[in-house]
Design a protein around this motif. Structure first.
Motif, short mmCIF file in Angstrom:
data_model
loop_
_atom_site.label_atom_id
_atom_site.label_comp_id
_atom_site.label_asym_id
_atom_site.label_seq_id
_atom_site.Cartn_x
_atom_site.Cartn_y
_atom_site.Cartn_z
N GLN A 82 0.83 -1.21 0.00
CA GLN A 82 0.00 0.00 0.00
C GLN A 82 0.87 1.26 0.00
OE1 GLN A 82 -3.54 0.23 -0.15
NE2 GLN A 82 -2.93 2.33 -0.57
N THR A 83 1.97 1.24 0.75
CA THR A 83 2.91 2.38 0.79
C THR A 83 3.51 2.63 -0.59
OG1 THR A 83 3.45 1.76 3.06
CG2 THR A 83 4.92 3.33 1.99
N ALA A 84 3.87 1.55 -1.29
CA ALA A 84 4.44 1.67 -2.64
C ALA A 84 3.41 2.22 -3.62
CB ALA A 84 4.96 0.33 -3.12
N ILE A 85 2.15 1.85 -3.46
CA ILE A 85 1.09 2.36 -4.33
C ILE A 85 0.86 3.85 -4.06
CG2 ILE A 85 -1.40 2.22 -4.81
CD1 ILE A 85 -1.12 -0.83 -4.33
N ASP A 86 0.83 4.22 -2.78
CA ASP A 86 0.65 5.62 -2.39
C ASP A 86 1.79 6.49 -2.92
OD1 ASP A 86 -1.63 4.85 -1.10
OD2 ASP A 86 -0.73 4.83 0.91
N ALA A 100 6.90 -7.04 -10.67
CA ALA A 100 6.41 -5.68 -10.42
C ALA A 100 6.93 -5.15 -9.09
CB ALA A 100 4.89 -5.66 -10.44
N LEU A 101 6.96 -6.00 -8.08
CA LEU A 101 7.47 -5.60 -6.77
C LEU A 101 8.97 -5.28 -6.82
CD1 LEU A 101 5.57 -8.15 -4.52
CD2 LEU A 101 5.19 -5.69 -4.59
N LYS A 102 9.70 -6.06 -7.62
CA LYS A 102 11.14 -5.81 -7.78
C LYS A 102 11.37 -4.49 -8.51
CE LYS A 102 15.43 -8.00 -9.35
NZ LYS A 102 16.06 -6.95 -10.09
N ARG A 108 14.25 -6.73 -3.13
CA ARG A 108 15.54 -6.52 -3.78
C ARG A 108 15.79 -7.52 -4.90
NH1 ARG A 108 20.06 -5.47 0.53
NH2 ARG A 108 18.87 -3.62 1.02
N ARG A 109 15.48 -8.80 -4.61
CA ARG A 109 15.67 -9.83 -5.63
C ARG A 109 14.56 -10.86 -5.51
NH1 ARG A 109 19.23 -10.28 -1.68
NH2 ARG A 109 20.73 -8.94 -2.71
N ILE A 110 14.24 -11.50 -6.63
CA ILE A 110 13.19 -12.52 -6.61
C ILE A 110 13.84 -13.84 -6.22
CG2 ILE A 110 11.46 -13.70 -7.99
CD1 ILE A 110 11.50 -11.20 -9.85
N GLU A 129 -0.57 -11.71 -7.71
CA GLU A 129 -0.19 -13.02 -8.23
C GLU A 129 1.10 -13.41 -7.53
OE1 GLU A 129 0.75 -14.30 -12.59
OE2 GLU A 129 -1.34 -13.60 -12.50
N VAL A 130 0.99 -14.20 -6.45
CA VAL A 130 2.14 -14.47 -5.59
C VAL A 130 2.28 -15.96 -5.31
CG1 VAL A 130 2.19 -12.22 -4.44
CG2 VAL A 130 0.67 -13.99 -3.59
N ALA A 131 3.42 -16.34 -4.73
CA ALA A 131 3.68 -17.75 -4.43
C ALA A 131 2.95 -18.21 -3.18
CB ALA A 131 5.18 -17.98 -4.27
N GLY A 132 2.61 -17.27 -2.31
CA GLY A 132 1.91 -17.64 -1.09
C GLY A 132 1.35 -16.43 -0.38
N ALA A 133 0.36 -16.69 0.49
CA ALA A 133 -0.23 -15.61 1.27
C ALA A 133 -0.85 -16.21 2.52
CB ALA A 133 -1.29 -14.88 0.46
N SER A 134 -0.81 -15.44 3.61
CA SER A 134 -1.44 -15.91 4.84
C SER A 134 -2.97 -15.77 4.70
CB SER A 134 -0.93 -15.11 6.04
OG SER A 134 -1.35 -13.77 5.94
N ARG A 135 -3.70 -16.52 5.54
CA ARG A 135 -5.16 -16.48 5.47
C ARG A 135 -5.68 -15.08 5.71
NH1 ARG A 135 -5.25 -20.99 8.80
NH2 ARG A 135 -5.33 -22.89 7.59
N THR A 136 -5.12 -14.40 6.71
CA THR A 136 -5.59 -13.05 7.03
C THR A 136 -5.26 -12.06 5.91
OG1 THR A 136 -3.62 -12.87 8.40
CG2 THR A 136 -5.70 -13.19 9.54
N ALA A 137 -4.14 -12.28 5.21
CA ALA A 137 -3.79 -11.42 4.08
C ALA A 137 -4.80 -11.59 2.96
CB ALA A 137 -2.39 -11.73 3.58
N ILE A 138 -5.19 -12.83 2.69
CA ILE A 138 -6.19 -13.11 1.65
C ILE A 138 -7.52 -12.45 2.02
CG2 ILE A 138 -7.53 -14.95 0.54
CD1 ILE A 138 -5.02 -16.75 0.85
#
Length: 160
Positions: A82-86, A100-102, A108-110, A129-138
């Motif tokens: 969110q900070t990067a989007i702002d 995109a995050l890199k 810093r690196r993938i 589109e990520v390799a994993g996410a916590s339940r609360t993040a989802i």
């Protein structure tokens, strides 16, 4: 000023010690290395040697386990995205993935992929589109109206 007139400041460089140039020099004959023995010779490699005593790295027991199959993820919080989007570094309307995050400088690196955690607040509607996410993040992303696609490359990292 000419190129041949340029020199270092006084005391900036020191002449190297020329050893082994006769006994009158004060560092001749043995060249400051003392007398005989392994350390007086060239090619000495005795790091960790304890004079025949069993070295400490062999006296102590081995501990732990190193899993060669484990995945090393970049951990990114929702608040950081969110900070990067702002800041205008990330485009919230397009799909956000590891590349995109890199590009935005969030990671810093993938490594083996990105894992999203729920730390922080999310205002934007995101498609991740990520390799994993916590339940609360989802839950947080879906509550904000976005979606998370967990890639099949790391199925074990999808929950937790």
């Amino acid at each position: 000023m000419k190129l041949n007139e340029i020199n270092d400041n006084e005391g900036a460089t020191k002449n190297r010690k020329r050893v082994g140039r006769g006994i009158g020099s004060g560092s001749g004959k043995t060249g400051g290395r003392g007398v005989k023995g392994q350390k007086s010779r060239s090619g000495v490699s005795i790091n960790g040697f304890e004079g025949g005593q069993m070295p400490i790295y062999r006296r102590l027991p081995k501990r732990g386990f190193n899993n060669i199959f484990s995945s090393d993820f970049n951990v990114v919080s929702i608040g950081r995205i969110q900070t990067a989007i702002d800041a205008g570094k990330l485009d919230g309307k397009s799909t956000i993935d590891a590349a995109a995050l890199k590009g935005a400088g969030v990671i810093r690196r993938i490594k083996d992929g990105v894992r999203v955690l729920a730390d922080g607040e999310l205002k934007a509607k995101l498609t991740l589109e990520v390799a994993g996410a916590s339940r609360t993040a989802i839950e947080k992303v879906e509550k904000a109206g976005g979606s998370i696609k967990v890639l099949a490359a790391a199925p074990a990292a999808a929950e937790g």
